[in-house]
Design a protein around this motif. Structure first.
Motif, PDB file in Angstrom:
ATOM      1  N   PHE A  48     -44.484  89.024 -73.439  1.00 58.89           N
ATOM      2  CA  PHE A  48     -44.106  90.306 -74.160  1.00 58.89           C
ATOM      3  C   PHE A  48     -45.461  90.968 -74.722  1.00 58.89           C
ATOM      4  N   ARG A 150     -34.901  83.444 -74.177  1.00 60.99           N
ATOM      5  CA  ARG A 150     -35.971  83.864 -74.997  1.00 60.99           C
ATOM      6  C   ARG A 150     -35.525  84.352 -76.363  1.00 60.99           C
ATOM      7  N   ASP A 154     -36.346  82.713 -79.786  1.00 59.86           N
ATOM      8  CA  ASP A 154     -37.071  83.692 -80.783  1.00 59.86           C
ATOM      9  C   ASP A 154     -36.399  84.948 -81.194  1.00 59.86           C
ATOM     10  N   VAL A 157     -37.850  88.531 -81.144  1.00 64.23           N
ATOM     11  CA  VAL A 157     -38.438  89.367 -79.716  1.00 64.23           C
ATOM     12  C   VAL A 157     -37.537  90.614 -79.595  1.00 64.23           C
ATOM     13  N   GLN A 160     -39.296  92.999 -81.720  1.00 65.06           N
ATOM     14  CA  GLN A 160     -40.573  93.594 -80.979  1.00 65.06           C
ATOM     15  C   GLN A 160     -40.277  94.588 -79.984  1.00 65.06           C
ATOM     16  N   THR A 165     -43.466  93.479 -84.610  1.00 67.04           N
ATOM     17  CA  THR A 165     -43.510  91.963 -84.306  1.00 67.04           C
ATOM     18  C   THR A 165     -43.075  91.124 -85.519  1.00 67.04           C
TER      19      THR A 165
END
Length: 275
Positions: A48, A150, A154, A157, A160, A165
């Motif tokens: 990322f 993913r 988390d 993400v 993000q 972030t």
């Protein structure tokens, strides 16, 4: 049952949303090839970078294909509003600072006309270096499936990909929450009594008379219908004759007491009279 449907079992709700989006794709054969690529380890890397997903997928050529996936990012003004709204909801701030995704997080975004999740696959932008002109190709589709894992590991993400972030969000939340606490402390507060002059009153130890934040008080049914009496099972009662007495009347009485206590607790939490 489709692969995507199988993946929905025991997955976080935001992962379910992502897989449901993908499962609506009309080219099912291409999705199947993409799933095979994901299962067989053809996706060599996923990283990322800023608001994009960059990946390498091994195809039929010696060199792996390079691809990118991204969403439309929100403006600074949009994010400022969203984070301020999150900070005002104590349960939101607590969960996010703990690394968890609140179940109704979308409410914060929809209140400002935004959506954290794309409504359709066309809103997910992607590009691949393979010669296949179709989009998504099987290489992009393989990365789509692995992104679900993913997201499960988390949830930040997702933020993000929308332009913020985890560190940016948590830092802003802590700052706003700290400012709110400083403002509260700046107000005139009664001076607490010295522990020496005012000994601990055990009769009032479990009493709390201050007003709780309404977002912290949630009255909901338990996840299981079992009570502590169900867990403990039938009780054994001795009798003068040496044989166990019938425990049914005692269990029924305890059940009625348990129900009354539960109802009284709910009424007390709602600040209503139990009469």
């Amino acid at each position: 049952m489709t692969h995507a449907s199988e993946q929905l079992i025991n997955r976080e709700w935001w992962v379910e949303r992502w897989l449901e989006l993908l499962d609506k794709y009309r080219f099912k054969k291409r999705l199947e090839r993409a799933r095979n690529y994901a299962r067989q380890g053809n996706v060599l890397s996923i990283e990322f970078k800023e608001g994009k997903v960059l990946a390498k997928v091994q195809g039929t050529e010696p060199e792996p294909y390079e691809l990118s996936i991204w969403l439309d990012t929100f403006t600074d003004e949009d994010w400022q509003y969203v984070i301020e709204t999150m900070s005002q909801r104590a349960i939101f701030a607590a969960k996010l600072l703990a690394g968890e995704m609140p179940g109704n997080i979308e409410e914060v975004f929809t209140a400002s006309g935004l959506s954290l999740f794309p409504f359709k696959l066309d809103e997910v932008h992607s590009r691949c270096s393979c010669p296949d002109k179709a989009n998504p190709c099987k290489h992009i589709g393989a990365v789509y499936y692995l992104l679900a894992d993913r997201f499960g590991d988390d949830p930040f993400v997702l933020f993000q990909l929308r332009g913020r972030t985890k560190d940016q969000i948590t830092s802003a939340l802590r700052q706003l929450r700290g400012m709110a606490e400083d403002n509260t402390e700046g107000e005139t507060q009664p001076t607490p009594a010295s522990p020496v002059s005012s000994p601990l009153d055990l009769n009032r130890f479990w009493q709390y008379e201050a007003q709780l934040d309404s977002s912290l008080v949630v009255i909901a049914p338990p996840p299981s219908s079992e009570t502590i009496l169900d867990v403990l099972g039938p009780i054994s009662l001795p009798s003068d004759a040496g044989t166990p007495a019938n425990p049914t009347p005692v269990m029924e009485y305890l059940q009625s007491i348990y129900q009354q206590a539960s109802q009284s607790a709910i009424l007390a939490a709602l600040n209503r009279d139990a009469s």
